[in-house]
Scaffold this motif. Structure first.
Motif, PDB file in Angstrom:
ATOM      1  N   GLN A  37       0.816  -1.228   0.000  1.00 43.29           N
ATOM      2  CA  GLN A  37       0.000   0.000   0.000  1.00 43.29           C
ATOM      3  C   GLN A  37       0.842   1.267   0.000  1.00 43.29           C
ATOM      4  O   GLN A  37       0.372   2.334  -0.410  1.00 43.29           O
ATOM      5  N   THR A  41       0.604   5.608  -1.643  1.00 41.51           N
ATOM      6  CA  THR A  41       0.525   6.697  -0.673  1.00 41.51           C
ATOM      7  C   THR A  41       1.321   7.892  -1.177  1.00 41.51           C
ATOM      8  O   THR A  41       2.373   7.713  -1.780  1.00 41.51           O
ATOM      9  N   ILE A  44       3.878  10.752   3.655  1.00 37.13           N
ATOM     10  CA  ILE A  44       3.867  10.016   4.925  1.00 37.13           C
ATOM     11  C   ILE A  44       4.534  10.914   5.958  1.00 37.13           C
ATOM     12  O   ILE A  44       5.701  11.292   5.791  1.00 37.13           O
ATOM     13  N   GLY A  55       5.405   7.959  -0.460  1.00 40.03           N
ATOM     14  CA  GLY A  55       5.186   6.526  -0.554  1.00 40.03           C
ATOM     15  C   GLY A  55       6.182   5.798  -1.455  1.00 40.03           C
ATOM     16  O   GLY A  55       6.872   4.875  -1.004  1.00 40.03           O
ATOM     17  N   ASN A 128      -5.789  10.888  -3.266  1.00 43.12           N
ATOM     18  CA  ASN A 128      -4.618  11.659  -2.807  1.00 43.12           C
ATOM     19  C   ASN A 128      -4.697  13.138  -3.190  1.00 43.12           C
ATOM     20  O   ASN A 128      -3.744  13.882  -2.980  1.00 43.12           O
ATOM     21  N   CYS A 137      -3.655   9.056   9.021  1.00 42.77           N
ATOM     22  CA  CYS A 137      -2.560   9.468   8.135  1.00 42.77           C
ATOM     23  C   CYS A 137      -2.804  10.876   7.606  1.00 42.77           C
ATOM     24  O   CYS A 137      -1.930  11.732   7.652  1.00 42.77           O
ATOM     25  N   ASP A 138      -4.002  11.100   7.082  1.00 40.42           N
ATOM     26  CA  ASP A 138      -4.246  12.301   6.283  1.00 40.42           C
ATOM     27  C   ASP A 138      -5.110  13.353   6.970  1.00 40.42           C
ATOM     28  O   ASP A 138      -5.269  14.447   6.430  1.00 40.42           O
TER      29      ASP A 138
END
Ligand code: FAD
Length: 311
Positions: A37, A41, A44, A55, A128, A137-138
Protein backbone atom coordinates in the motif's frame (compact mmCIF):
# COMPACT_ATOMS: atom_id res chain seq x y z
CA UNK A 1 13.64 -25.10 1.27
CA UNK A 2 13.62 -21.85 3.24
CA UNK A 3 13.85 -21.43 6.99
CA UNK A 4 11.61 -18.36 6.80
CA UNK A 5 9.36 -17.62 3.84
CA UNK A 6 7.61 -14.25 3.93
CA UNK A 7 4.48 -13.79 1.81
CA UNK A 8 3.91 -10.09 1.04
CA UNK A 9 6.39 -7.28 0.49
CA UNK A 10 4.84 -4.31 2.29
CA UNK A 11 6.22 -2.76 5.51
CA UNK A 12 5.39 -5.88 7.55
CA UNK A 13 6.96 -8.30 5.08
CA UNK A 14 10.07 -6.17 4.54
CA UNK A 15 10.66 -5.90 8.30
CA UNK A 16 10.13 -9.65 8.74
CA UNK A 17 12.62 -10.41 5.95
CA UNK A 18 15.34 -8.12 7.33
CA UNK A 19 14.97 -9.53 10.84
CA UNK A 20 15.11 -13.13 9.56
CA UNK A 21 18.08 -12.53 7.27
CA UNK A 22 20.03 -10.93 10.11
CA UNK A 23 19.83 -14.29 11.92
CA UNK A 24 21.73 -15.85 9.03
CA UNK A 25 18.92 -18.23 8.09
CA UNK A 26 17.60 -19.00 4.60
CA UNK A 27 15.03 -16.30 3.92
CA UNK A 28 12.70 -15.73 0.98
CA UNK A 29 10.03 -13.12 0.20
CA UNK A 30 7.30 -13.68 -2.37
CA UNK A 31 5.19 -10.60 -3.13
CA UNK A 32 2.61 -9.70 -5.71
CA UNK A 33 3.81 -6.09 -5.65
CA UNK A 34 6.81 -5.20 -3.51
CA UNK A 35 6.05 -2.05 -1.49
CA UNK A 36 2.36 -2.82 -0.94
CA UNK A 37 0.00 0.00 0.00
CA UNK A 38 2.94 2.33 0.53
CA UNK A 39 3.23 2.53 -3.26
CA UNK A 40 -0.23 4.14 -3.37
CA UNK A 41 0.52 6.70 -0.67
CA UNK A 42 1.58 10.27 -1.33
CA UNK A 43 2.90 11.91 1.80
CA UNK A 44 3.87 10.02 4.92
CA UNK A 45 4.28 12.23 7.98
CA UNK A 46 3.80 9.82 10.88
CA UNK A 47 6.75 7.47 10.47
CA UNK A 48 8.52 8.53 13.61
CA UNK A 49 12.00 10.05 13.15
CA UNK A 50 11.24 10.72 9.45
CA UNK A 51 9.12 13.91 9.54
CA UNK A 52 8.19 13.64 5.88
CA UNK A 53 8.60 11.16 3.07
CA UNK A 54 6.68 9.97 0.05
CA UNK A 55 5.19 6.53 -0.55
CA UNK A 56 7.17 5.47 -3.64
CA UNK A 57 10.37 6.68 -1.94
CA UNK A 58 9.67 4.61 1.17
CA UNK A 59 8.70 1.58 -0.98
CA UNK A 60 12.02 1.63 -2.80
CA UNK A 61 13.86 2.11 0.52
CA UNK A 62 12.06 -0.95 1.89
CA UNK A 63 13.16 -3.03 -1.08
CA UNK A 64 16.71 -1.68 -0.93
CA UNK A 65 17.01 -2.53 2.76
CA UNK A 66 15.90 -6.11 2.10
CA UNK A 67 18.33 -6.37 -0.84
CA UNK A 68 21.22 -5.43 1.47
CA UNK A 69 20.84 -8.94 2.88
CA UNK A 70 20.97 -12.41 1.42
CA UNK A 71 17.23 -12.68 0.79
CA UNK A 72 15.65 -14.43 -2.17
CA UNK A 73 13.15 -11.82 -3.42
CA UNK A 74 10.41 -13.18 -5.67
CA UNK A 75 8.51 -10.11 -6.88
CA UNK A 76 5.27 -10.31 -8.93
CA UNK A 77 4.45 -13.68 -7.38
CA UNK A 78 0.95 -14.26 -6.07
CA UNK A 79 0.33 -16.91 -3.42
CA UNK A 80 -2.87 -18.90 -3.96
CA UNK A 81 -2.72 -21.56 -1.27
CA UNK A 82 -0.99 -22.78 1.89
CA UNK A 83 -0.58 -26.39 2.97
CA UNK A 84 0.49 -26.92 6.60
CA UNK A 85 3.33 -29.33 7.43
CA UNK A 86 2.33 -33.00 7.47
CA UNK A 87 4.39 -33.65 10.61
CA UNK A 88 5.36 -31.41 13.53
CA UNK A 89 8.30 -29.23 12.49
CA UNK A 90 7.97 -30.35 8.84
CA UNK A 91 7.88 -28.22 5.72
CA UNK A 92 5.00 -25.86 5.01
CA UNK A 93 4.08 -25.41 1.35
CA UNK A 94 2.95 -22.19 -0.33
CA UNK A 95 1.45 -22.52 -3.78
CA UNK A 96 1.93 -19.75 -6.31
CA UNK A 97 -0.39 -18.65 -9.10
CA UNK A 98 2.22 -19.60 -11.71
CA UNK A 99 1.92 -23.24 -10.64
CA UNK A 100 5.19 -23.38 -8.69
CA UNK A 101 5.29 -24.06 -4.99
CA UNK A 102 7.69 -22.94 -2.27
CA UNK A 103 8.59 -24.89 0.86
CA UNK A 104 9.72 -23.51 4.17
CA UNK A 105 10.11 -24.49 7.81
CA UNK A 106 8.24 -21.33 8.85
CA UNK A 107 6.00 -18.92 6.95
CA UNK A 108 5.17 -15.29 7.76
CA UNK A 109 1.91 -14.08 6.23
CA UNK A 110 1.94 -10.34 5.53
CA UNK A 111 -0.36 -9.88 2.55
CA UNK A 112 -1.88 -6.64 3.88
CA UNK A 113 -5.29 -5.22 3.06
CA UNK A 114 -7.09 -2.94 0.65
CA UNK A 115 -9.62 -0.15 1.23
CA UNK A 116 -13.02 -0.73 -0.31
CA UNK A 117 -13.85 1.93 -2.88
CA UNK A 118 -17.21 3.69 -3.33
CA UNK A 119 -16.77 3.47 -7.10
CA UNK A 120 -18.32 6.81 -8.02
CA UNK A 121 -17.05 9.28 -10.61
CA UNK A 122 -14.23 11.39 -9.16
CA UNK A 123 -13.02 8.87 -6.57
CA UNK A 124 -10.11 7.47 -8.57
CA UNK A 125 -9.38 10.81 -10.24
CA UNK A 126 -9.00 12.71 -6.95
CA UNK A 127 -7.35 9.96 -4.88
CA UNK A 128 -4.62 11.66 -2.81
CA UNK A 129 -5.99 15.01 -4.09
CA UNK A 130 -8.71 15.25 -1.49
CA UNK A 131 -10.00 11.68 -1.54
CA UNK A 132 -8.44 9.85 1.42
CA UNK A 133 -8.87 6.56 3.24
CA UNK A 134 -6.86 6.90 6.43
CA UNK A 135 -7.81 9.57 9.00
CA UNK A 136 -4.75 8.84 11.18
CA UNK A 137 -2.56 9.47 8.14
CA UNK A 138 -4.25 12.30 6.28
CA UNK A 139 -6.50 14.02 8.85
CA UNK A 140 -4.00 16.80 9.62
CA UNK A 141 -3.80 17.73 5.91
CA UNK A 142 -7.39 18.98 6.20
CA UNK A 143 -6.90 21.19 9.26
CA UNK A 144 -9.51 23.95 9.23
CA UNK A 145 -11.17 22.61 6.06
CA UNK A 146 -14.52 20.92 5.33
CA UNK A 147 -14.66 17.17 4.81
CA UNK A 148 -17.15 14.35 4.34
CA UNK A 149 -16.83 10.85 5.73
CA UNK A 150 -18.58 8.17 3.69
CA UNK A 151 -19.71 5.29 5.90
CA UNK A 152 -21.56 5.13 9.20
CA UNK A 153 -20.11 1.93 10.64
CA UNK A 154 -17.59 1.96 13.48
CA UNK A 155 -14.69 3.06 11.31
CA UNK A 156 -16.69 5.86 9.66
CA UNK A 157 -18.02 7.22 12.94
CA UNK A 158 -14.60 6.94 14.63
CA UNK A 159 -13.11 8.81 11.68
CA UNK A 160 -15.76 11.53 11.90
CA UNK A 161 -15.15 12.01 15.65
CA UNK A 162 -11.38 12.09 15.09
CA UNK A 163 -11.62 14.54 12.17
CA UNK A 164 -14.11 16.83 13.95
CA UNK A 165 -11.27 17.75 16.32
CA UNK A 166 -9.03 18.85 13.46
CA UNK A 167 -11.15 20.10 10.56
CA UNK A 168 -13.75 22.90 10.39
CA UNK A 169 -16.73 20.72 9.54
CA UNK A 170 -17.58 17.07 8.93
CA UNK A 171 -20.54 15.71 6.96
CA UNK A 172 -21.08 12.02 7.64
CA UNK A 173 -22.83 10.24 4.78
CA UNK A 174 -24.55 6.91 5.47
CA UNK A 175 -26.33 4.85 2.81
CA UNK A 176 -28.65 3.09 5.27
CA UNK A 177 -31.48 4.77 7.17
CA UNK A 178 -29.43 4.62 10.37
CA UNK A 179 -25.81 4.48 11.51
CA UNK A 180 -24.38 1.06 12.26
CA UNK A 181 -21.67 2.13 14.72
CA UNK A 182 -21.72 1.23 18.43
CA UNK A 183 -24.21 3.33 20.42
CA UNK A 184 -21.49 4.98 22.51
CA UNK A 185 -19.76 6.23 19.34
CA UNK A 186 -23.04 7.47 17.91
CA UNK A 187 -23.75 9.44 21.11
CA UNK A 188 -20.30 10.97 21.01
CA UNK A 189 -20.74 11.91 17.35
CA UNK A 190 -24.16 13.46 17.96
CA UNK A 191 -22.68 15.66 20.72
CA UNK A 192 -20.18 17.35 18.38
CA UNK A 193 -21.21 20.81 17.15
CA UNK A 194 -19.37 20.71 13.81
CA UNK A 195 -20.73 17.40 12.52
CA UNK A 196 -23.76 16.90 10.31
CA UNK A 197 -25.12 13.36 9.88
CA UNK A 198 -26.95 12.51 6.66
CA UNK A 199 -28.59 9.08 6.47
CA UNK A 200 -30.33 7.33 3.53
CA UNK A 201 -27.82 9.05 1.30
CA UNK A 202 -26.12 7.46 -1.67
CA UNK A 203 -22.94 9.19 -2.79
CA UNK A 204 -23.18 9.75 -6.55
CA UNK A 205 -20.10 11.82 -7.41
CA UNK A 206 -17.00 13.45 -6.01
CA UNK A 207 -16.41 16.79 -7.73
CA UNK A 208 -13.14 18.57 -8.29
CA UNK A 209 -11.75 21.87 -9.47
CA UNK A 210 -8.16 22.65 -10.46
CA UNK A 211 -7.12 19.07 -9.73
CA UNK A 212 -8.50 19.01 -6.18
CA UNK A 213 -11.71 17.88 -4.51
CA UNK A 214 -14.32 20.66 -4.33
CA UNK A 215 -17.52 18.86 -3.43
CA UNK A 216 -19.63 15.74 -3.13
CA UNK A 217 -23.09 14.92 -4.43
CA UNK A 218 -25.45 12.44 -2.87
CA UNK A 219 -28.93 11.23 -3.64
CA UNK A 220 -31.48 11.36 -0.83
CA UNK A 221 -32.86 7.82 -1.11
CA UNK A 222 -36.21 8.77 0.46
CA UNK A 223 -36.98 11.65 -1.90
CA UNK A 224 -34.81 10.83 -4.92
CA UNK A 225 -33.42 14.35 -4.78
CA UNK A 226 -29.74 15.09 -5.40
CA UNK A 227 -27.78 17.40 -3.08
CA UNK A 228 -24.33 18.89 -3.35
CA UNK A 229 -22.01 19.65 -0.43
CA UNK A 230 -19.04 21.98 -0.97
CA UNK A 231 -15.92 20.65 0.74
CA UNK A 232 -12.21 20.01 0.38
CA UNK A 233 -11.86 16.38 1.46
CA UNK A 234 -13.67 13.04 1.36
CA UNK A 235 -12.70 10.14 3.63
CA UNK A 236 -13.98 6.82 2.34
CA UNK A 237 -14.65 4.51 5.31
CA UNK A 238 -16.64 1.59 4.00
CA UNK A 239 -14.27 -1.15 4.96
CA UNK A 240 -10.71 -2.40 4.91
CA UNK A 241 -10.58 -5.85 3.32
CA UNK A 242 -7.70 -8.16 4.32
CA UNK A 243 -5.93 -9.92 1.41
CA UNK A 244 -6.55 -13.36 2.87
CA UNK A 245 -9.02 -14.95 0.45
CA UNK A 246 -6.21 -17.30 -0.62
CA UNK A 247 -6.00 -18.73 2.93
CA UNK A 248 -9.65 -19.83 3.21
CA UNK A 249 -8.92 -23.55 2.79
CA UNK A 250 -5.55 -23.57 4.52
CA UNK A 251 -6.71 -24.13 8.08
CA UNK A 252 -5.23 -20.79 9.23
CA UNK A 253 -7.90 -19.34 11.56
CA UNK A 254 -9.50 -16.17 10.20
CA UNK A 255 -12.11 -13.91 11.80
CA UNK A 256 -15.49 -13.55 10.07
CA UNK A 257 -14.05 -10.38 8.46
CA UNK A 258 -11.14 -12.38 7.07
CA UNK A 259 -8.40 -11.12 9.39
CA UNK A 260 -5.72 -13.65 10.35
CA UNK A 261 -5.99 -14.42 14.05
CA UNK A 262 -2.64 -13.89 15.78
CA UNK A 263 -1.54 -14.08 19.38
CA UNK A 264 0.75 -11.58 21.12
CA UNK A 265 3.79 -13.20 19.46
CA UNK A 266 2.31 -13.06 15.98
CA UNK A 267 1.64 -16.81 15.82
CA UNK A 268 -1.40 -18.08 13.89
CA UNK A 269 -3.48 -21.17 14.64
CA UNK A 270 -0.99 -23.30 12.66
CA UNK A 271 2.41 -24.15 14.20
CA UNK A 272 5.24 -22.51 12.27
CA UNK A 273 2.92 -20.06 10.52
CA UNK A 274 3.13 -16.46 11.75
CA UNK A 275 1.47 -13.30 10.49
CA UNK A 276 1.91 -9.53 10.70
CA UNK A 277 0.48 -6.23 9.52
CA UNK A 278 -2.85 -5.16 8.05
CA UNK A 279 -3.89 -8.74 7.20
CA UNK A 280 -4.10 -9.64 10.89
CA UNK A 281 -6.30 -8.94 13.91
CA UNK A 282 -3.73 -6.48 15.29
CA UNK A 283 -5.57 -3.16 15.61
CA UNK A 284 -4.62 0.14 13.95
CA UNK A 285 -3.44 -0.34 10.41
CA UNK A 286 -0.33 1.81 10.13
CA UNK A 287 3.14 1.48 8.62
CA UNK A 288 4.99 1.80 11.91
CA UNK A 289 2.76 -0.84 13.50
CA UNK A 290 3.06 -3.21 10.51
CA UNK A 291 6.85 -2.95 10.66
CA UNK A 292 6.96 -3.62 14.40
CA UNK A 293 4.64 -6.59 13.99
CA UNK A 294 6.74 -7.92 11.09
CA UNK A 295 9.87 -7.77 13.22
CA UNK A 296 8.02 -9.51 16.06
CA UNK A 297 6.66 -12.30 13.86
CA UNK A 298 10.14 -12.88 12.47
CA UNK A 299 11.72 -13.15 15.91
CA UNK A 300 8.91 -15.54 16.90
CA UNK A 301 9.65 -17.66 13.81
CA UNK A 302 13.33 -17.77 14.77
CA UNK A 303 12.40 -18.75 18.31
CA UNK A 304 10.22 -21.55 16.89
CA UNK A 305 13.07 -22.80 14.66
CA UNK A 306 15.66 -23.05 17.43
CA UNK A 307 13.24 -25.17 19.43
CA UNK A 308 12.85 -27.79 16.69
CA UNK A 309 14.79 -31.03 17.09
CA UNK A 310 17.08 -31.49 14.03
CA UNK A 311 15.59 -34.07 11.62
P1 FAD B 1 0.60 -3.94 2.59
O1 FAD B 1 1.31 -2.64 2.56
O2 FAD B 1 -0.82 -3.99 2.13
O3 FAD B 1 1.47 -4.97 1.75
C1 FAD B 1 0.95 -6.24 1.41
C2 FAD B 1 1.92 -6.97 0.51
O4 FAD B 1 1.42 -8.27 0.24
C3 FAD B 1 2.13 -6.34 -0.87
O5 FAD B 1 3.45 -6.56 -1.29
C4 FAD B 1 1.13 -7.11 -1.73
O6 FAD B 1 1.47 -7.07 -3.11
C5 FAD B 1 1.33 -8.50 -1.16
N1 FAD B 1 0.26 -9.46 -1.42
C6 FAD B 1 -1.07 -9.34 -1.23
N2 FAD B 1 -1.70 -10.50 -1.54
C7 FAD B 1 -0.73 -11.36 -1.93
C8 FAD B 1 -0.72 -12.73 -2.36
N3 FAD B 1 -1.84 -13.47 -2.45
N4 FAD B 1 0.48 -13.30 -2.68
C9 FAD B 1 1.64 -12.60 -2.59
N5 FAD B 1 1.69 -11.32 -2.17
C10 FAD B 1 0.52 -10.71 -1.85
N6 FAD B 1 0.06 4.33 7.09
C11 FAD B 1 0.82 5.18 7.80
O7 FAD B 1 1.39 4.77 8.81
N7 FAD B 1 0.99 6.47 7.39
C12 FAD B 1 0.42 6.99 6.27
O8 FAD B 1 0.58 8.18 5.94
C13 FAD B 1 -0.40 6.10 5.48
N8 FAD B 1 -1.05 6.55 4.39
C14 FAD B 1 -1.78 5.66 3.64
C15 FAD B 1 -2.37 6.13 2.47
C16 FAD B 1 -3.07 5.26 1.64
C17 FAD B 1 -3.68 5.79 0.36
C18 FAD B 1 -3.20 3.89 2.02
C19 FAD B 1 -3.94 2.92 1.13
C20 FAD B 1 -2.65 3.44 3.21
C21 FAD B 1 -1.94 4.31 4.03
N9 FAD B 1 -1.35 3.89 5.24
C22 FAD B 1 -0.55 4.75 5.95
C23 FAD B 1 -1.53 2.51 5.74
C24 FAD B 1 -0.28 1.67 5.45
O9 FAD B 1 0.06 1.79 4.08
C25 FAD B 1 -0.52 0.21 5.83
O10 FAD B 1 -0.88 0.12 7.20
C26 FAD B 1 0.73 -0.66 5.61
O11 FAD B 1 1.19 -0.57 4.29
C27 FAD B 1 0.45 -2.12 5.95
O12 FAD B 1 1.57 -2.89 5.68
P2 FAD B 1 1.47 -4.44 5.37
O13 FAD B 1 2.87 -4.87 5.08
O14 FAD B 1 0.72 -5.12 6.43
O15 FAD B 1 0.56 -4.56 4.05
Amino acid sequence: AFDVLVIGGGPAGAAAAVYAARKGIRTGVAAERFGGQVLDTMDIENFISVPHTEGPKMASALEQHVKDYDVDIMNLQKAVGLVPAKTAGGLIEVKLENGASLKSRTVILSTGARWRNVNVPGEAEYKNKGVAYCPHCDGPLFKGKRVAVIGGGNSGVEAAIDLAGIVAHVTLIEFDSQLRADAVLQRKLASLPNVKIVTSAMTTEIHGENGKVSGLSYKDRNHDSVHRVDLEGVFVQIGLVPNTEWLKDSGVALTPRGEIEVDYRGETSIPGVFAAGDATTTPYKQIIIAMGEGAKASLSAFDYLIRQVPA
